[in-house]
Scaffold this motif. Structure first.
Motif, short mmCIF file in Angstrom:
data_model
loop_
_atom_site.label_atom_id
_atom_site.label_comp_id
_atom_site.label_asym_id
_atom_site.label_seq_id
_atom_site.Cartn_x
_atom_site.Cartn_y
_atom_site.Cartn_z
N LEU A 1 1.66 8.39 2.70
CA LEU A 1 3.04 8.30 2.23
C LEU A 1 3.79 9.59 2.53
O LEU A 1 4.93 9.58 2.97
CB LEU A 1 3.05 8.02 0.72
N VAL B 1 8.41 2.45 0.40
CA VAL B 1 7.34 2.58 -0.58
C VAL B 1 7.10 4.05 -0.91
O VAL B 1 6.99 4.44 -2.08
CB VAL B 1 6.04 1.95 -0.05
N GLN C 1 7.06 9.45 -8.27
CA GLN C 1 6.34 9.10 -9.49
C GLN C 1 5.03 9.86 -9.58
O GLN C 1 4.62 10.28 -10.66
CB GLN C 1 6.11 7.59 -9.54
N LEU C 2 4.38 10.05 -8.43
CA LEU C 2 3.14 10.82 -8.44
C LEU C 2 3.41 12.27 -8.80
O LEU C 2 2.70 12.85 -9.62
CB LEU C 2 2.47 10.73 -7.06
N GLN D 1 10.03 -1.79 11.81
CA GLN D 1 10.31 -2.46 10.54
C GLN D 1 9.23 -2.12 9.51
O GLN D 1 9.52 -1.82 8.36
CB GLN D 1 10.36 -3.97 10.79
N ALA D 2 7.98 -2.15 9.98
CA ALA D 2 6.88 -1.79 9.09
C ALA D 2 7.02 -0.34 8.63
O ALA D 2 6.75 -0.01 7.47
CB ALA D 2 5.55 -2.00 9.80
N LEU E 1 -4.46 2.94 1.65
CA LEU E 1 -3.22 3.67 1.82
C LEU E 1 -3.27 4.89 0.90
O LEU E 1 -3.34 4.75 -0.31
CB LEU E 1 -2.07 2.75 1.42
N GLU E 2 -3.32 6.06 1.50
CA GLU E 2 -3.48 7.27 0.70
C GLU E 2 -2.15 7.97 0.49
O GLU E 2 -1.18 7.75 1.21
CB GLU E 2 -4.44 8.24 1.40
N ARG E 3 -2.17 8.83 -0.47
CA ARG E 3 -0.97 9.60 -0.74
C ARG E 3 -0.52 10.37 0.50
O ARG E 3 0.67 10.49 0.78
CB ARG E 3 -1.26 10.60 -1.86
N ARG F 1 9.63 5.57 -3.08
CA ARG F 1 9.57 5.08 -4.45
C ARG F 1 8.39 5.69 -5.20
O ARG F 1 8.52 6.08 -6.35
CB ARG F 1 9.43 3.55 -4.42
N LEU F 2 7.24 5.76 -4.53
CA LEU F 2 6.02 6.13 -5.26
C LEU F 2 5.77 7.64 -5.32
O LEU F 2 5.26 8.13 -6.32
CB LEU F 2 4.81 5.43 -4.64
N GLU G 1 -0.20 -2.37 1.06
CA GLU G 1 -1.18 -2.59 2.12
C GLU G 1 -1.15 -4.04 2.60
O GLU G 1 -1.14 -4.31 3.81
CB GLU G 1 -2.59 -2.29 1.60
N TYR H 1 9.54 -0.07 6.00
CA TYR H 1 9.01 -0.58 4.75
C TYR H 1 8.13 0.47 4.06
O TYR H 1 8.29 0.76 2.89
CB TYR H 1 8.21 -1.86 4.99
N LEU H 2 7.22 1.04 4.86
CA LEU H 2 6.33 2.03 4.28
C LEU H 2 7.12 3.23 3.76
O LEU H 2 6.78 3.84 2.74
CB LEU H 2 5.28 2.47 5.30
N ARG I 1 -4.87 8.93 -4.67
CA ARG I 1 -5.12 7.55 -5.01
C ARG I 1 -6.50 7.37 -5.64
O ARG I 1 -6.68 6.61 -6.58
CB ARG I 1 -5.04 6.70 -3.75
#
Lengths: 297, 297
Positions: free
Chosen positions: A9, A70, A77-78, A62-63, A4-6, A73-74, B82, A66-67, B6
DNA sequence: GATATGGATGAATACAGCTCATGGATAGCT
DNA sequence: AGCTATCCATGAGCTGTATTCATCCATATC
């Protein structure tokens, strides 16, 4: 297998934000084709559909939802990590992201920030007041680096320290009958208009620590956003308010206000600052806490 | 300008973990050359050295340490995302990552996990007991999804719910003089050997809620890891322990043990389960909380 | 000094990811 | 209904970035 790469996201978030692949592609400086390929590859590798294609609209599965959570959230921070690294590149700079959770905290903060900025010219200060997961959550999520709050939390990798003890008092105007009273009892507020900041009653000390235990409610309750206007209202006899004594005393030269003790014992409060234990060594953070402690008076 | 990828986080972490570029490269399935190039490019783009080259050893700079902390925080979250997505791919599976913060919680957990696993055959359960930032921190950091703890925290984007009320009692063996007593006073433990789990005194209820308020300390204090051994010791007269009443009663058929009330009022405790508010809708999480509530008895 | 170990560098190369060109589907409009 | 605009999908071909290969340099060790 799939990493899973930036960029993944970023894609998920952009698609959510701009509503279509085409729009998202433009924002990401890519062609629509590139995005389409990327999305397909990601879904293939994960083995889940992230969006359902409804005619020509994309609705997250739904997936996908979820992603997206994520990503939301992330990614911040990056980006913050990048900013921080760039600050390292420019010598020892930093950004102090402060969160505050109470209105009197804000007034106190203003007093501390000025000398801090003077002492640390290379550090920027950012103040946030709204948190999805509360101040503690914002600390843990690295949305902020320092929290000013009346509610500390011990033993969890956070460090809280008291920086200010104060007395919460009733503020009344120059015409008010309670003006000369040594203290006020809950019943005496039953026929008053109470002015407070616009927050839930169970987070207002005057209610939780004074009125509610006695089963009293004021005649009227008026929420006001800013301290200045609140005190103007009080001075002109439109109501009474509950504020820290030191704050009232600061306004005393400008407005004719009187502080009256709440009950015979008075209501005492503390303000704390909290940081992540991992940051306890960071000089410019440490310095703020120490400056705050010195301002205890 | 520079996008922190990442792979960069992975590199920083691998170099830290394996001590050299060469070793890290092997772990990342790359040549040493590739890593060297990558590191150089990253440092160039960031404008900061992440390591100082001391002869042939790499020592992280302050910036390097910082990036390492970011990597250690974010990489696990990515890998978990993941895994979670792969679970979506296989239908509605999941992993329930449970954290527990107290020893009696563990015994309670065991009772709930069995029916849960039966009801949710597609959900794996993971239990963690050690947290760098405490259980609350682990919830916020997405290290766990559910926390079982005696110390809830309200209003912060977390949802806590009581699942078990119980009484903490003194356990004594069959020969013990206190066996027939209706209750025990702190002074009566002054000449006893107290067996507890090996945790700090200020986290042991028997101290904080019973002995310390009375200023008493037991003659000896012996830490034991496991409940079974602890109770074997008590049964054989080597000391006394403080445990939940229900736990003692469970062992009663196997060991001759007696539960004695602590003080006249008894010491009562609660166990809570907490989840992130954002997860409140996730079926397999919700189900656990509800199952826990049913086991309240 | 000889040898082993680890990092740096430049040139060559391979492959992932991008663009281009195009086609199909659908919603909205006249 | 037809026309058009919009959006996503797809395949072929290109490009640039990350990787390898070969080699060199520095230093620690014996």
């Amino acid at each position: 297998m799939t990493q899973l790469e930036r960029s993944h996201l970023a894609i998920v978030r952009a698609v959510d934000q701009y509503g279509s692949l085409t729009a998202a592609a433009e924002r990401l400086n890519l062609t629509q084709s590139a995005l389409s390929h990327a999305v397909r590859k990601l879904e293939d590798q994960l083995g889940v559909a992230l969006w359902t294609r409804e005619s020509r609209r994309l609705r997250p599965t739904q997936a996908g939802e979820y992603l997206l959570s994520v990503a939301n959230r992330l990614l911040p921070q990056l980006t913050h990590a990048e900013a921080r690294l760039r600050q390292f590149a420019q010598g020892e700079r930093g950004t102090l992201r402060i969160g505050i959770e109470c209105h009197p905290c804000y007034a106190w903060l203003l007093k501390v920030v000025a000398p801090y900025l003077a002492a640390w010219p290379d550090v920027d200060v950012d103040v946030k007041q709204e948190f999805q997961f509360g101040g503690i959550g914002a600390l843990f999520a690295h949305e902020i680096d320092l929290l000013v709050t009346p509610d500390p939390l011990y033993e969890t990798g956070l460090r809280f320290e008291p920086v200010l003890d104060y007395e919460q008092v009733l503020v009344v105007g120059p015409q008010h009958p309670l003006r000369a009273a040594p203290f006020v009892q809950p019943e005496q507020l039953a026929r008053e208009t109470l002015i407070t900041y616009p927050i839930a009653i169970d987070r207002l000390d005057i209610y939780t620590q004074f009125l509610l235990p006695a089963g009293i409610r004021p005649k009227r309750h008026k929420p006001i956003e800013t301290t200045d206007i609140m005190l103007q209202m009080v001075a002109s006899g439109r109501g009474v308010a509950a504020l820290p004594r030191w704050l009232v005393e600061e306004y005393a030269p400008k407005l004719e206000l009187t502080a009256v003790r709440l009950g015979t014992q008075g209501v005492t409060k503390q303000i704390f600052v909290g940081i992540r234990a991992a940051d306890a060594q960071t000089a410019y953070l440490r310095a703020f806490v120490e400056l705050g402690r010195e301002h205890r008076n």
